[in-house]
Write an enzyme that holds these catalytic residues in place. Structure first.
Site, PDB file in Angstrom:
ATOM      1  N   GLU A 155      10.449  19.369 -37.768  1.00 46.71           N
ATOM      2  CA  GLU A 155       9.247  18.838 -37.114  1.00 46.71           C
ATOM      3  C   GLU A 155       9.523  17.472 -36.498  1.00 46.71           C
ATOM      4  OE1 GLU A 155       5.771  18.889 -39.644  1.00 46.71           O
ATOM      5  OE2 GLU A 155       6.436  20.686 -40.731  1.00 46.71           O
ATOM      6  N   HIS A 162       9.570  13.353 -39.156  1.00 44.98           N
ATOM      7  CA  HIS A 162       8.543  12.511 -38.529  1.00 44.98           C
ATOM      8  C   HIS A 162       8.925  11.046 -38.767  1.00 44.98           C
ATOM      9  CE1 HIS A 162       5.931  15.854 -37.588  1.00 44.98           C
ATOM     10  NE2 HIS A 162       5.917  16.248 -38.840  1.00 44.98           N
ATOM     11  N   ASN A 179       9.922  22.540 -47.466  1.00 41.70           N
ATOM     12  CA  ASN A 179       9.854  21.671 -46.293  1.00 41.70           C
ATOM     13  C   ASN A 179       9.022  20.432 -46.590  1.00 41.70           C
ATOM     14  OD1 ASN A 179      10.264  21.424 -43.305  1.00 41.70           O
ATOM     15  ND2 ASN A 179       8.037  21.612 -43.228  1.00 41.70           N
ATOM     16  N   GLU A 238       5.432  20.432 -48.414  1.00 40.22           N
ATOM     17  CA  GLU A 238       4.960  19.154 -48.951  1.00 40.22           C
ATOM     18  C   GLU A 238       4.451  19.254 -50.392  1.00 40.22           C
ATOM     19  OE1 GLU A 238       2.224  17.564 -46.037  1.00 40.22           O
ATOM     20  OE2 GLU A 238       3.704  17.725 -44.431  1.00 40.22           O
ATOM     21  N   ASP A 281       9.752  14.178 -34.553  1.00 41.51           N
ATOM     22  CA  ASP A 281       9.213  13.299 -33.523  1.00 41.51           C
ATOM     23  C   ASP A 281       9.439  11.860 -33.986  1.00 41.51           C
ATOM     24  OD1 ASP A 281       7.144  12.963 -35.431  1.00 41.51           O
ATOM     25  OD2 ASP A 281       5.753  14.218 -34.314  1.00 41.51           O
TER      26      ASP A 281
END
Length: 367
Positions: free
Chosen positions: A284, A255, A219, A178, A286
């Site tokens: 990651e 996400h 990432n 990030e 979801d």
């Protein structure tokens, strides 16, 4: 293509994105014999893990170590359903070195041991982030007790301590996490403020020295499709490659939220990063929703998972697809997004949701 045959691809398209000694490693009983596929060993070749193996893909989950130690059903499902695991928290700086100079690798070592016992690979997360830093570090920088030169040395030591400790045991590291904000500019963090933009190249070079065989990733979230933030990463990676920085992969966190819709151009985005010479991974995933959950939201969620998985399977160098937890019982989402939840493949009772079935069916077609 990782997924295999062209006919499988056609079907997929038709379906519609230096311290004290570490604490002793707790004993974790293996669910399967070392090096074996837990799902197949148990007679079930219909798990995500077994299907992903046939598709030539690593399917992973972030692991909550408290749940792994205290919830037998959770532990069994981690072993049976996944061939890759990521530490949800225990490899972050605040967990590794809560007290300056005292390193605690115990919980992270426990996860690595569990993975080895169950024939799983391990993703490292994360060597550099602006969040979940130890208080002694952030307070020292804020007070001026830690100046820029010392901060750079502390960061270098941290990378060598952690990547060196796990040398040879991690197949992919999220090295820089990030580092670009939602405005498409380098994120305004203590790293940028004190070290300048060169810190990004530095951490990759240090990580490569510490563990030459690990694949090193940059990432972030909100970079799954084509947008300004993903464009900024494309330009950053292109410059890092031109400067011969050892960067090997682009990680798209994934996400997502049902209420925001989904960018159907994930495959195009993956392909342009692969054209720069990188491998790619969804790291990651979801898909949260406004609560309460209902059937339309759950089926929209399933589509969100499928969009990303199809993009990975149809790409040439997408090597892993990791969900950020697999059961709503231990999801991070409700604690961070008020009124939202139900983001995972399984519900709070480990029941299969439409998203689980969609992921399974997509993997089966690719295999």
């Amino acid at each position: 293509m990782v997924a295999g045959a062209a006919v499988a691809a056609a079907v997929l398209v038709s379906l519609n994105a230096t311290g004290a000694p570490a604490a002793p490693v707790a004993s974790v009983a293996p669910v399967a014999a070392a090096g074996q596929d837990a799902a197949v060993q148990g007679g079930n070749a219909d798990t995500l893990r077994a299907l992903a193996k046939r598709a030539g893909l690593k399917i992973g989950t972030a692991v909550d170590m408290s749940a792994l130690n205290n919830d037998a059903t959770y532990k069994d499902r981690v072993a049976a359903e996944f061939n890759s695991v990521t530490a949800e928290n225990v490899m972050k700086w605040s967990e590794i070195e809560p007290t300056r100079g005292v390193l605690n690798f115990g919980p992270a070592d426990q996860l690595v041991a569990f993975a080895k016992a169950n024939g799983q690979s391990v993703r490292g997360h994360t060597l550099l982030w602006h969040s979940q830093l130890p208080g002694w570090l952030t307070e020292g920088v804020a007070s001026g007790d830690i100046d820029s030169a010392e901060l750079r040395q502390l960061l270098k030591q941290h990378v060598f301590d952690v990547a060196g400790h796990f040398r040879g045991k991690i197949y992919q590291w999220d090295v820089a996490n990030e580092v670009i904000g939602d405005n498409g500019q380098l994120r305004d963090t203590i790293w940028l403020q004190k070290l300048g933009p060169g810190y990004i190249a530095d951490v990759f070079r240090w990580a490569h020295q510490a563990d030459p065989k690990a694949k090193l990733y940059i990432n972030d979230y909100n970079v799954e499709g084509l947008n300004a933030k993903a464009d900024a990463y494309y330009e950053l990676v292109k410059q890092l490659k031109a400067d011969r920085v050892p960067i090997h992969g682009f990680g798209m966190q994934g996400h997502l939220g049902v209420q925001f819709g989904f960018d159907g151009r994930a495959l195009q985005n993956v392909q342009r990063f692969e054209a720069l010479g990188l491998e790619t991974s969804f790291t990651e995933v979801d898909v949260r929703m406004l609560m309460p959950a209902d059937n339309p939201k759950l089926h929209a969620q399933a589509n969100g998972y499928s969009i990303l998985l199809r993009a990975c399977l149809l790409a040439k160098k997408c090597t892993s697809f990791t969900v950020w937890g697999f059961t709503d019982k231990y999801s991070w989402v409700p604690g961070f997004f008020t009124g939202q939840g139900a983001a995972n493949l399984l519900d709070e009772n480990f029941g299969q949701k439409p998203a689980y079935q969609a992921v399974k069916e997509t993997l089966a077609l690719a295999g």
